[in-house]
Design an enzyme around this catalytic site. Structure first.
Site, PDB file in Angstrom:
ATOM      1  N   ASP A 190       0.708  -1.303   0.095  1.00  0.00           N
ATOM      2  CA  ASP A 190      -0.007  -0.062   0.049  1.00  0.00           C
ATOM      3  C   ASP A 190       0.873   1.363   0.130  1.00  0.00           C
ATOM      4  O   ASP A 190       1.905   1.260   0.645  1.00  0.00           O
ATOM      5  CB  ASP A 190      -0.807   0.050   1.520  1.00  0.00           C
ATOM      6  N   LYS A 244      -3.574   2.614  -2.966  1.00  0.00           N
ATOM      7  CA  LYS A 244      -4.948   2.632  -2.762  1.00  0.00           C
ATOM      8  C   LYS A 244      -4.699   3.796  -1.744  1.00  0.00           C
ATOM      9  O   LYS A 244      -4.592   3.592  -0.448  1.00  0.00           O
ATOM     10  CB  LYS A 244      -5.047   1.445  -2.039  1.00  0.00           C
ATOM     11  N   MET A 265      -9.982   6.892   7.988  1.00  0.00           N
ATOM     12  CA  MET A 265     -10.198   7.503   6.802  1.00  0.00           C
ATOM     13  C   MET A 265     -11.309   8.521   7.020  1.00  0.00           C
ATOM     14  O   MET A 265     -12.253   8.758   6.270  1.00  0.00           O
ATOM     15  CB  MET A 265     -10.769   6.599   5.689  1.00  0.00           C
TER      16      MET A 265
HETATM   17  N1  SAH Z   1      -5.197  -1.559   7.773  1.00  0.00           N
HETATM   18  C1  SAH Z   1      -4.949  -0.270   8.332  1.00  0.00           C
HETATM   19  C2  SAH Z   1      -6.008   0.628   7.940  1.00  0.00           C
HETATM   20  C3  SAH Z   1      -6.150   1.143   6.519  1.00  0.00           C
HETATM   21  S1  SAH Z   1      -7.151   2.298   6.161  1.00  0.00           S
HETATM   22  C4  SAH Z   1      -4.721  -0.267   9.849  1.00  0.00           C
HETATM   23  O1  SAH Z   1      -4.998  -1.359  10.398  1.00  0.00           O
HETATM   24  O2  SAH Z   1      -4.157   0.663  10.419  1.00  0.00           O
HETATM   25  C5  SAH Z   1      -6.439   3.564   5.973  1.00  0.00           C
HETATM   26  C6  SAH Z   1      -6.493   4.679   7.129  1.00  0.00           C
HETATM   27  O3  SAH Z   1      -5.927   4.118   8.429  1.00  0.00           O
HETATM   28  C7  SAH Z   1      -6.259   6.197   7.125  1.00  0.00           C
HETATM   29  O4  SAH Z   1      -6.765   6.862   6.390  1.00  0.00           O
HETATM   30  C8  SAH Z   1      -6.008   6.420   8.519  1.00  0.00           C
HETATM   31  O5  SAH Z   1      -7.210   6.943   8.986  1.00  0.00           O
HETATM   32  C9  SAH Z   1      -5.531   5.076   9.222  1.00  0.00           C
HETATM   33  N2  SAH Z   1      -3.854   5.223   9.255  1.00  0.00           N
HETATM   34  C10 SAH Z   1      -3.143   4.139   8.801  1.00  0.00           C
HETATM   35  N3  SAH Z   1      -2.154   4.478   9.027  1.00  0.00           N
HETATM   36  C11 SAH Z   1      -1.934   5.336   9.907  1.00  0.00           C
HETATM   37  C12 SAH Z   1      -0.937   6.080  10.655  1.00  0.00           C
HETATM   38  N4  SAH Z   1       0.250   5.897  10.551  1.00  0.00           N
HETATM   39  N5  SAH Z   1      -1.211   7.470  11.132  1.00  0.00           N
HETATM   40  C13 SAH Z   1      -2.587   7.567  11.611  1.00  0.00           C
HETATM   41  N6  SAH Z   1      -3.596   6.968  10.919  1.00  0.00           N
HETATM   42  C14 SAH Z   1      -3.255   5.976  10.010  1.00  0.00           C
END
Ligand code: SAH
Length: 464
Positions: free
Chosen positions: A249, A271, A384
């Site tokens: 990703d 994505k 998100m």
């Molecule tokens: N699978 C991921 C989520 C993917 S959806 C997980 O478990 O974290 C993508 C969303 O995840 C982003 O829009 C944000 O809201 C959050 N996100 C992912 N990585 C992040 C990070 N390092 N800091 C803050 N938010 C994060």
């Protein structure tokens, strides 16, 4: 990186050292491990240097150095323990165009000597650009204790065998052969029977690996965590080491991709919630096609692959194609974010459930059980959620949530540019805009950073 690490060929090359005291000795102890020709210029050399000269390990010249002495030298060390003499000889080396290390003078040196872990032919060089020699030493000590002593002989014999192992197909098969040699078979044979037994052992091992069938491809869905490579699981690390292909990703950080093998093919399958994306069908086809070729594919997803990761669609594609797969969990953004603000996702007496919700889904802004969420004490980690902040705020207020419900935005969780922005439900959209949050952000509804909470508690106590 101001200093680029390289391994310089010094076999039969001349290396010149000016100086015969402590500084020269320290460098000579390293240089004597090489196959270079060493010449030391010293009027009063330390006795060790005299001994080395007697043993023929270096040439000792008992006078000060002149420019002519540097002719044809590959490297030069100004190591006189005397700034004026070092300045003089470094000047000569500059005129002669010989790369110079002026001991303890970083600015005037063309190269610096790293801390070295020596398992010749395996050499680990550790550099801190001169900023933290203590750190380099502790990393060295750590590696010294972790790298088996037999690594040198194992690697030496492996080099003579490399051609023969070419009969195995490149990729997974050949790697499996070498992994078994270096990690299990080789050290065992070396311990039991010494270096001479290694080559016959390699013969046997090769014969066995030759007969095996082609490896089956596999897809591992791996959680990369929120960004800090130290938040990877050991299983995730191993999968990254073993992968032939990594499809990741956009949120996966470069520091984590660094862990992959140099030869691994790294493909970004972008994505993002908004903006350009690789269609899901293309990602499915990509992972299936590589695995069908017998390769080990890591589908690397930020955080945990089971949280808003479209994991099921990709697993379905693997199953439809008869491809083996596994899931390695990761630390999801919500876990990492609450850890950063010192709060729990659930707390006895406050909330017995915490929700992971998304700000938007395929249909647009996502709808949720607003009535439940609006109750005091409820906690939700909103993924998100940046673009839908105003919508979320409106729905929650409409269902009776208090305007001063704490909301914390954590941007770039666990990365060097992490920011924690304290807000309330009333100020959320405004605070998001004002802070110009541009990185991935998690919105923690119903939670304030612990420090802020204790400050409020203290105030309450004072008022009472
Ligand atoms: N699978 C991921 C989520 C993917 S959806 C997980 O478990 O974290 C993508 C969303 O995840 C982003 O829009 C944000 O809201 C959050 N996100 C992912 N990585 C992040 C990070 N390092 N800091 C803050 N938010 C994060």
């Amino acid at each position: 990186m101001n200093h680029f690490p390289i391994f310089l060929s010094v076999e039969d090359k001349a290396i010149v050292i000016s100086g015969g005291g402590e500084a020269a000795l320290a460098k000579l102890r390293l240089l004597l491990k090489t196959t270079a020709r060493l010449t030391v210029f010293a009027v009063q050399p330390a006795s060790e240097i005299e001994d080395w000269a007697t043993d023929g390990r270096l040439e000792l010249v008992r006078r000060v150095m002149t420019r002519a002495d540097l002719s044809g030298a590959a490297l030069f060390y100004a190591a006189n323990d005397d700034a004026r003499e070092d300045a003089r000889v470094a000047g000569l080396a500059k005129d002669e165009g010989v790369p110079t290390n002026w001991v303890d003078n970083l600015e005037q040196s063309q190269f610096i000597t790293p801390a070295i872990v020596d398992r010749d032919p395996v050499t680990v060089a550790i550099g801190t650009e001169g900023t933290a020699p203590v750190l380099a030493r502790s990393i060295k000590a750590d590696l010294e204790s972790r790298l088996p002593r037999a690594l040198g002989p194992l690697a030496r014999i492996a080099a003579t065998f490399r051609r023969r192992a070419m009969t195995l197909p490149a990729g997974q098969k050949r790697r499996a052969f070498w992994s078994e040699y270096f990690e299990t078979a080789g050290p065992r044979v070396y311990d039991e029977a010494g270096e001479d037994a290694l080559e016959p052992a390699l013969d046997d091992l090769l014969a066995r690996h030759d007969q095996d069938d082609r490896a089956d491809g596999h897809v591992a869905f791996v959680g990369a965590g929120p960004g800090d490579p130290e938040l990877l699981t050991l299983k995730a690390r191993r999968a990254l080491h073993e992968a032939d292909v990594i499809v990741h990703d956009r949120l996966v950080t470069p520091e984590i991709l660094e862990i992959a093998r140099r030869e691994a093919r790294i493909i970004e399958a972008g994505k993002t919630g908004f903006g350009p994306s690789t269609p899901q069908s293309e990602i499915n086809a990509l992972i299936v096609a590589h695995a069908a070729d017998g390769l080990r594919v890591v589908r690397l997803k930020s955080g945990d692959p089971t949280v808003f990761g479209r994991l099921d669609e990709e697993i379905d594609a693997c199953e439809a194609a008869g491809i083996g797969h596994s899931v390695i969990p990761g630390i999801t953004a919500a876990s990492a974010a609450v850890a950063q603000i010192g709060q729990s996702l659930t707390r006895r007496g406050r909330n017995s459930a915490a929700r992971l919700i998304t700000g938007h889904d395929i249909a647009g802004y996502a709808d949720h059980d607003w009535r439940t969420l609006a109750r005091p004490g409820e906690v939700a980690a909103i993924y998100m959620g940046k673009k839908s902040a105003r919508f979320l705020q409106g729905r929650l207020l409409m269902h009776g949530a208090l305007a001063d419900t704490p909301v914390t935005i954590v941007e770039n969780v666990s990365r060097p540019d992490q920011r924690v922005i304290g807000a309330t439900l009333a100020t959320l959209p405004h605070d998001l805009d004002a802070a110009e949050v541009s990185g991935p952000a998690l919105i923690l509804f119903g939670l304030a950073p612990r420090s802020a909470v204790s400050a409020i508690d203290t105030l309450k106590e004072i008022v009472q």
